[in-house]
Design a protein around this motif. Sequence first.
Motif, PDB file in Angstrom:
ATOM      1  N   ILE A 112      22.539  18.472   6.896  1.00 35.27           N
ATOM      2  CA  ILE A 112      21.450  17.929   6.073  1.00 35.27           C
ATOM      3  C   ILE A 112      21.988  17.412   4.744  1.00 35.27           C
ATOM      4  CG2 ILE A 112      19.358  18.545   4.780  1.00 35.27           C
ATOM      5  CD1 ILE A 112      18.546  20.182   7.263  1.00 35.27           C
ATOM      6  N   VAL A 113      22.920  18.134   4.143  1.00 33.85           N
ATOM      7  CA  VAL A 113      23.538  17.656   2.898  1.00 33.85           C
ATOM      8  C   VAL A 113      24.198  16.298   3.137  1.00 33.85           C
ATOM      9  CG1 VAL A 113      25.398  18.060   1.230  1.00 33.85           C
ATOM     10  CG2 VAL A 113      23.844  19.921   1.836  1.00 33.85           C
ATOM     11  N   ALA A 114      24.893  16.143   4.256  1.00 38.96           N
ATOM     12  CA  ALA A 114      25.536  14.855   4.569  1.00 38.96           C
ATOM     13  C   ALA A 114      24.488  13.745   4.659  1.00 38.96           C
ATOM     14  CB  ALA A 114      26.330  14.963   5.867  1.00 38.96           C
ATOM     15  N   PHE A 115      23.375  14.010   5.327  1.00 38.08           N
ATOM     16  CA  PHE A 115      22.303  13.013   5.411  1.00 38.08           C
ATOM     17  C   PHE A 115      21.708  12.717   4.034  1.00 38.08           C
ATOM     18  CE2 PHE A 115      22.110  13.941  10.016  1.00 38.08           C
ATOM     19  CZ  PHE A 115      22.075  12.638  10.499  1.00 38.08           C
ATOM     20  N   GLU A 116      21.575  13.741   3.207  1.00 34.67           N
ATOM     21  CA  GLU A 116      21.067  13.527   1.849  1.00 34.67           C
ATOM     22  C   GLU A 116      21.981  12.587   1.069  1.00 34.67           C
ATOM     23  OE1 GLU A 116      20.729  17.308  -0.082  1.00 34.67           O
ATOM     24  OE2 GLU A 116      19.121  17.991   1.218  1.00 34.67           O
ATOM     25  N   LEU A 117      23.276  12.827   1.164  1.00 34.31           N
ATOM     26  CA  LEU A 117      24.232  12.008   0.422  1.00 34.31           C
ATOM     27  C   LEU A 117      24.206  10.560   0.902  1.00 34.31           C
ATOM     28  CD1 LEU A 117      27.222  14.510   0.195  1.00 34.31           C
ATOM     29  CD2 LEU A 117      25.463  14.030  -1.523  1.00 34.31           C
ATOM     30  N   VAL A 118      24.093  10.349   2.207  1.00 39.02           N
ATOM     31  CA  VAL A 118      23.965   8.993   2.748  1.00 39.02           C
ATOM     32  C   VAL A 118      22.661   8.366   2.256  1.00 39.02           C
ATOM     33  CG1 VAL A 118      23.643   7.646   4.873  1.00 39.02           C
ATOM     34  CG2 VAL A 118      25.439   9.387   4.758  1.00 39.02           C
ATOM     35  N   GLY A 119      21.591   9.151   2.247  1.00 34.80           N
ATOM     36  CA  GLY A 119      20.302   8.647   1.756  1.00 34.80           C
ATOM     37  C   GLY A 119      20.364   8.243   0.290  1.00 34.80           C
ATOM     38  N   LEU A 120      21.015   9.057  -0.524  1.00 32.79           N
ATOM     39  CA  LEU A 120      21.153   8.725  -1.947  1.00 32.79           C
ATOM     40  C   LEU A 120      21.948   7.440  -2.134  1.00 32.79           C
ATOM     41  CD1 LEU A 120      21.880  12.286  -3.372  1.00 32.79           C
ATOM     42  CD2 LEU A 120      19.795  10.934  -3.712  1.00 32.79           C
ATOM     43  N   ALA A 121      23.028   7.301  -1.382  1.00 34.85           N
ATOM     44  CA  ALA A 121      23.833   6.080  -1.471  1.00 34.85           C
ATOM     45  C   ALA A 121      23.012   4.874  -1.025  1.00 34.85           C
ATOM     46  CB  ALA A 121      25.095   6.222  -0.628  1.00 34.85           C
ATOM     47  N   ALA A 122      22.212   5.040   0.006  1.00 31.83           N
ATOM     48  CA  ALA A 122      21.373   3.934   0.501  1.00 31.83           C
ATOM     49  C   ALA A 122      20.319   3.528  -0.531  1.00 31.83           C
ATOM     50  CB  ALA A 122      20.707   4.337   1.816  1.00 31.83           C
ATOM     51  N   ILE A 123      19.740   4.497  -1.208  1.00 27.72           N
ATOM     52  CA  ILE A 123      18.746   4.183  -2.242  1.00 27.72           C
ATOM     53  C   ILE A 123      19.410   3.437  -3.390  1.00 27.72           C
ATOM     54  CG2 ILE A 123      17.202   5.165  -3.996  1.00 27.72           C
ATOM     55  CD1 ILE A 123      16.670   7.467  -1.955  1.00 27.72           C
ATOM     56  N   ARG A 124      20.579   3.899  -3.806  1.00 31.57           N
ATOM     57  CA  ARG A 124      21.304   3.207  -4.885  1.00 31.57           C
ATOM     58  C   ARG A 124      21.639   1.781  -4.455  1.00 31.57           C
ATOM     59  NH1 ARG A 124      26.182   5.232  -7.361  1.00 31.57           N
ATOM     60  NH2 ARG A 124      25.427   4.104  -9.158  1.00 31.57           N
ATOM     61  N   ARG A 126      20.104  -0.079  -2.118  1.00 33.93           N
ATOM     62  CA  ARG A 126      18.876  -0.857  -1.915  1.00 33.93           C
ATOM     63  C   ARG A 126      18.227  -1.276  -3.234  1.00 33.93           C
ATOM     64  NH1 ARG A 126      14.675  -3.145  -2.299  1.00 33.93           N
ATOM     65  NH2 ARG A 126      12.839  -3.036  -0.978  1.00 33.93           N
ATOM     66  N   PHE A 127      18.065  -0.342  -4.155  1.00 30.88           N
ATOM     67  CA  PHE A 127      17.298  -0.634  -5.370  1.00 30.88           C
ATOM     68  C   PHE A 127      18.147  -1.076  -6.554  1.00 30.88           C
ATOM     69  CE2 PHE A 127      14.252   1.988  -3.064  1.00 30.88           C
ATOM     70  CZ  PHE A 127      13.111   1.202  -3.179  1.00 30.88           C
ATOM     71  N   PHE A 128      19.410  -0.666  -6.596  1.00 30.44           N
ATOM     72  CA  PHE A 128      20.221  -0.955  -7.772  1.00 30.44           C
ATOM     73  C   PHE A 128      21.393  -1.891  -7.487  1.00 30.44           C
ATOM     74  CE2 PHE A 128      18.149   3.138  -8.586  1.00 30.44           C
ATOM     75  CZ  PHE A 128      17.425   2.785  -9.714  1.00 30.44           C
ATOM     76  N   GLY A 129      21.499  -2.354  -6.247  1.00 30.24           N
ATOM     77  CA  GLY A 129      22.522  -3.326  -5.906  1.00 30.24           C
ATOM     78  C   GLY A 129      23.947  -2.822  -6.021  1.00 30.24           C
ATOM     79  N   THR A 130      24.127  -1.512  -5.927  1.00 33.14           N
ATOM     80  CA  THR A 130      25.473  -0.950  -5.993  1.00 33.14           C
ATOM     81  C   THR A 130      26.111  -1.014  -4.613  1.00 33.14           C
ATOM     82  OG1 THR A 130      24.680   1.271  -5.525  1.00 33.14           O
ATOM     83  CG2 THR A 130      24.844   0.652  -7.842  1.00 33.14           C
ATOM     84  N   SER A 131      27.405  -0.912  -4.571  1.00 25.76           N
ATOM     85  CA  SER A 131      28.123  -0.868  -3.303  1.00 25.76           C
ATOM     86  C   SER A 131      27.750   0.430  -2.580  1.00 25.76           C
ATOM     87  CB  SER A 131      29.627  -0.901  -3.571  1.00 25.76           C
ATOM     88  OG  SER A 131      30.342  -0.435  -2.445  1.00 25.76           O
ATOM     89  N   PHE A 132      27.361   0.303  -1.312  1.00 24.25           N
ATOM     90  CA  PHE A 132      26.999   1.487  -0.539  1.00 24.25           C
ATOM     91  C   PHE A 132      28.185   2.443  -0.443  1.00 24.25           C
ATOM     92  CE2 PHE A 132      26.822   3.845   3.434  1.00 24.25           C
ATOM     93  CZ  PHE A 132      25.611   4.496   3.293  1.00 24.25           C
ATOM     94  N   ILE A 133      29.366   1.905  -0.175  1.00 27.46           N
ATOM     95  CA  ILE A 133      30.558   2.748  -0.006  1.00 27.46           C
ATOM     96  C   ILE A 133      30.918   3.448  -1.316  1.00 27.46           C
ATOM     97  CG2 ILE A 133      33.028   2.727   0.564  1.00 27.46           C
ATOM     98  CD1 ILE A 133      31.132   2.313   2.970  1.00 27.46           C
ATOM     99  N   LYS A 134      30.887   2.722  -2.431  1.00 25.83           N
ATOM    100  CA  LYS A 134      31.177   3.351  -3.726  1.00 25.83           C
ATOM    101  C   LYS A 134      30.140   4.425  -4.048  1.00 25.83           C
ATOM    102  CE  LYS A 134      33.723  -0.165  -6.267  1.00 25.83           C
ATOM    103  NZ  LYS A 134      33.718  -1.053  -7.442  1.00 25.83           N
ATOM    104  N   SER A 135      28.872   4.112  -3.831  1.00 26.97           N
ATOM    105  CA  SER A 135      27.814   5.089  -4.094  1.00 26.97           C
ATOM    106  C   SER A 135      27.998   6.328  -3.238  1.00 26.97           C
ATOM    107  CB  SER A 135      26.436   4.470  -3.817  1.00 26.97           C
ATOM    108  OG  SER A 135      26.137   3.492  -4.755  1.00 26.97           O
ATOM    109  N   LEU A 136      28.293   6.130  -1.963  1.00 23.87           N
ATOM    110  CA  LEU A 136      28.519   7.264  -1.072  1.00 23.87           C
ATOM    111  C   LEU A 136      29.708   8.088  -1.555  1.00 23.87           C
ATOM    112  CD1 LEU A 136      27.630   8.749   1.478  1.00 23.87           C
ATOM    113  CD2 LEU A 136      29.142   7.230   2.785  1.00 23.87           C
TER     114      LEU A 136
END
Length: 157
Positions: A112-124, A126-136
Motif C-alpha cells: 500500500i505504501v508503494a501504491f501511495e508513493l506512485v499516487g503522490l508522484a502521479a498527482i504531482r 498531473r497537477f504540477f507538471g513535474t516529471s513523474f520519474i523525478k517525483s516518484l
Amino acid sequence: MTQHTFLLQRVQPAMVGLIDGSLSTLAPIFGIAFYTHKPHAAFVAGLATSIGAGISMAYSEGLSDTGELTGRGSPMVRGSITGVGTFIGGILHTLPFLIPNYHTAIVTAGIIVAFELVGLAAIRWRFFGTSFIKSLGYVTLGGAVIAVVGATIGSTA
C-alpha cells in the motif's frame, strides 16, 4: 475558480496533507510493528498518529496564512483539506494492520505504501507538471528513509 486558484487553494493543500500523512506516519507505525510484532498495536499507533497528524496539519495550515495577502483562500478550507489529506495519507497504510497475521500485515502495508508513493508522484505530475520519474524518486526516497528509521528503531529497541 480559475485553474491557478484551484491549484493554490485546493490541490496544493491536499498534496501537502497527503504527502505528510503518507510519510510522517511511517516511522511510528512500522516502528511499533517491528518492535511488538503485533499488528493490532501497529494499527492503534497508526490510527492515533493519523488522527493526531491530521489535526496538527489542519491547524498548521489554517494558522499559517490568512489567505488575504497570498491569495491562498480561506484558512478554514485549506486547513480542512490539509487535515483530511493527512489523515487519509496515514490511515491507508495503517488499515492492513487490522490483519491479525504479522507478516501478511507488514507485506500488505508495504504494498500500500508503494501504491501511495506512485499516487503522490502521479498527482504531482498531473497537477504540477513535474516529471513523474523525478517525483516518484523524491517521494520514494523520503518514504524509504522514514520507514528505515522507524523499522530500525523498532528492531533495536
